[in-house]
Scaffold this active site. Structure first.
Site, PDB file in Angstrom:
ATOM      1  CG  HIS A 150      -1.895   0.972   1.414  1.00  0.00           C
ATOM      2  ND1 HIS A 150      -1.627   2.268   1.791  1.00  0.00           N
ATOM      3  CD2 HIS A 150      -3.235   0.910   1.237  1.00  0.00           C
ATOM      4  CE1 HIS A 150      -2.762   2.948   1.850  1.00  0.00           C
ATOM      5  NE2 HIS A 150      -3.756   2.147   1.512  1.00  0.00           N
ATOM      6  CG  ASP A 186       0.747  -2.183   6.126  1.00  0.00           C
ATOM      7  OD1 ASP A 186      -0.216  -2.340   6.893  1.00  0.00           O
ATOM      8  OD2 ASP A 186       0.676  -1.533   5.062  1.00  0.00           O
ATOM      9  CD  GLN A 191      -6.760  -4.592   4.468  1.00  0.00           C
ATOM     10  OE1 GLN A 191      -7.692  -5.216   4.985  1.00  0.00           O
ATOM     11  NE2 GLN A 191      -6.947  -3.416   3.897  1.00  0.00           N
ATOM     12  CE  LYS A 247      -7.138  -0.245   6.458  1.00  0.00           C
ATOM     13  NZ  LYS A 247      -7.908   0.249   5.313  1.00  0.00           N
TER      14      LYS A 247
HETATM   15  N1  7TS Z   1      -1.686  -0.723   4.642  1.00  0.00           N
HETATM   16  C1  7TS Z   1      -2.594  -1.533   4.095  1.00  0.00           C
HETATM   17  C2  7TS Z   1      -2.212  -2.926   3.712  1.00  0.00           C
HETATM   18  C3  7TS Z   1      -3.889  -1.056   3.891  1.00  0.00           C
HETATM   19  O1  7TS Z   1      -4.794  -1.866   3.350  1.00  0.00           O
HETATM   20  C4  7TS Z   1      -4.211   0.265   4.263  1.00  0.00           C
HETATM   21  C5  7TS Z   1      -5.565   0.855   3.989  1.00  0.00           C
HETATM   22  C6  7TS Z   1      -3.230   1.039   4.863  1.00  0.00           C
HETATM   23  C7  7TS Z   1      -1.961   0.523   5.025  1.00  0.00           C
HETATM   24  C8  7TS Z   1      -3.484   2.436   5.332  1.00  0.00           C
HETATM   25  O2  7TS Z   1      -4.369   2.418   6.398  1.00  0.00           O
HETATM   26  P1  7TS Z   1      -4.879   3.795   7.018  1.00  0.00           P
HETATM   27  O3  7TS Z   1      -5.826   3.386   8.085  1.00  0.00           O
HETATM   28  O4  7TS Z   1      -3.661   4.478   7.532  1.00  0.00           O
HETATM   29  O5  7TS Z   1      -5.516   4.550   5.908  1.00  0.00           O
HETATM   30  N2  7TS Z   1      -6.232   0.291   2.900  1.00  0.00           N
HETATM   31  C9  7TS Z   1      -7.327   0.775   2.310  1.00  0.00           C
HETATM   32  C10 7TS Z   1      -7.948   0.104   1.257  1.00  0.00           C
HETATM   33  O6  7TS Z   1      -7.581  -0.965   0.808  1.00  0.00           O
HETATM   34  N3  7TS Z   1      -9.002   0.824   0.855  1.00  0.00           N
HETATM   35  O7  7TS Z   1      -9.063   1.944   1.590  1.00  0.00           O
HETATM   36  C11 7TS Z   1      -8.030   1.913   2.504  1.00  0.00           C
END
Ligand code: 7TS
Length: 416
Positions: free
Chosen positions: A123, A200, A203, A226
């Site tokens: 990501h 990371d 997920q 999440k």
């Molecule tokens: N890493 C992974 C693997 C992710 O799926 C996401 C968010 C992040 C980092 C970042 O997370 P945040 O909470 O800091 O934004 N993924 C997604 C997605 O797949 N669709 O919207 C956000």
């Protein structure tokens, strides 16, 4: 014991919502999950019952909010198997956790000629902070490739991971492919060459048992939103020996012990990394989300999602002539995320059409542009991602909606 999905669904008020007059089918859980009543109530209880700033008041409300804030830290730290609550820094989200690691640890430990090893399925949150650091320090980014099947190609790992590698930063589960990566094995190899590993876990923590001591990782970042919790809060685990040597990320109130006009000394861990008033309600809400997930059991959550993924892959197989499906075929190597694409329909059109039927999926590059564009060779994909409250009936509705979309857009599929 299997999960009682109907009972779970009753805990989520939003799931009884109608969208365009149709029951909501929420399949965008990789972006953010829905929240159970218990989490929403914890937020209301805080604001109605003991709203006050933490770690600074002598009054009853402040003492209560401080106790509940630190209780949440103990719960969340326990949930990921951290040896102590001090190893858990509350951050806004995974993105902030990774940026904290890059700024505080990375800036002090990565230098010219050093290498940072990531994968091709990251990501942007686990790519851009390292790109920027590498540029600033004259370090080099290296990449573990992704196979056609959507798993990591580890055949060159012994070359990619070498004495110049200072850090391996990789996703535990891909938000596009659903692939679950062997982070423990790669971490052991990283340590053997003197490198650190950052995971990371945005997920993985919401969907499967994750234990930082078992994984033996140095950093692990995740987001509350999440995993049934509120937005604006997340966690960064850092191994003690590393954390003790790290300089603060942000500076200001809360993170200091003593301040003069000329200098400041840093507070104890983990407060040293929590400058300013934290997201008190969010942390308490995340604690409630952890209680909820623990009451179900993460093994059960994972098993149930694997069952649903198996059903989804099997059900959608019927459309494999019209759609490309991405990600590993081995169910033990993937989570509950299914990305797909049709040469005839733009994913955004597909997403919009499904939305008309109350089905929420995501369409786009999923913040993994290099993977989507350079590896999968497409501009965007559609993605259905599942959680504990999704059902096989919803998978059937997804399939029916995809067939309708094919008929509508390409007129090539005869009605069955
Ligand atoms: N890493 C992974 C693997 C992710 O799926 C996401 C968010 C992040 C980092 C970042 O997370 P945040 O909470 O800091 O934004 N993924 C997604 C997605 O797949 N669709 O919207 C956000």
């Amino acid at each position: 014991m299997t999960l009682d999905v109907e009972k779970i669904r009753r805990d989520f008020p939003i799931l009884s919502k109608l969208v365009y007059g149709k029951p909501l089918v929420y399949l965008d859980n990789a972006a953010t999950s829905q929240k159970p009543r218990q989490v929403i109530q914890a937020l209301v209880d805080y604001y109605e019952g003991y709203n006050a700033n933490v770690h600074r008041g002598v009054h009853a409300l402040s003492m209560e909010s401080t106790e509940r804030y630190e209780e949440a830290r103990r719960k969340v730290a326990g949930f990921i198997g951290a040896p102590s609550p001090e190893n858990l820094i509350f951050v806004r989200n995974t993105t902030e956790g990774i940026n904290l690691a890059a700024s505080s640890w990375g800036a002090a430990n990565i230098g010219p000629g050093d290498e940072i090893l990531v994968t091709e399925m990251e990501h942007h949150s686990n790519l851009v902070p390292w790109q920027r650091l590498a540029k600033a320090k004259g370090a080099r980014m290296r990449f573990i490739p992704v196979t056609e099947e959507g798993t990591l190609d580890l055949s060159d790992l012994d070359t990619l991971l070498n004495h110049r590698t200072k850090l391996v930063a990789m996703t535990h589960m891909s938000n596009v492919l659903g692939a679950i990566n062997p982070v423990k094995d790669i971490g052991a190899k990283a340590h053997a060459v003197g490198a650190r590993i950052l995971i990371d876990a945005a997920q993985s923590v919401p969907h499967m048992p994750v234990n930082v001591q078992d994984l033996d990782c140095d950093f692990l970042a995740f987001s509350s939103h999440k995993m049934l919790g509120p937005t604006g809060i997340g966690g960064l685990y850092v191994r003690s020996e590393t954390l003790e040597k790290m300089e603060p990320f942000l500076t200001g109130g809360e993170m200091v012990l003593e301040v003069t006009y000329d200098y400041a000394t840093w507070n104890d861990l983990p407060m040293r990394f929590e400058a300013g008033t934290p997201n008190i309600a969010g942390s308490i809400g995340l604690g409630a989300a952890v209680d909820y997930l623990e009451s179900l059991g993460m093994e059960q959550v994972h098993r149930r999602e694997r069952e649903l993924t198996a059903y989804a892959l099997d059900t959608l197989k019927e459309l494999s002539e019209e759609f490309n499906f991405y990600g590993p075929t081995d169910l033990n190597a993937r989570g509950a995320i299914v990305s797909f694409n049709s040469p005839d329909i733009h994913p955004h059109d597909l997403g919009t059409m499904l939305d008309q039927g109350g089905i929420a999926i995501r369409a786009g590059h999923h913040c993994a542009m290099p993977l989507i564009r350079d590896r999968l060779g497409v501009a965007a994909t559609a993605r259905a991602s599942f959680y504990i409250y999704n059902t096989k009936d919803e998978v059937d509705l997804l399939k029916a909606a995809l067939k309708d979309a094919l008929r509508y857009f390409s007129k090539t599929l005869a009605p069955k």
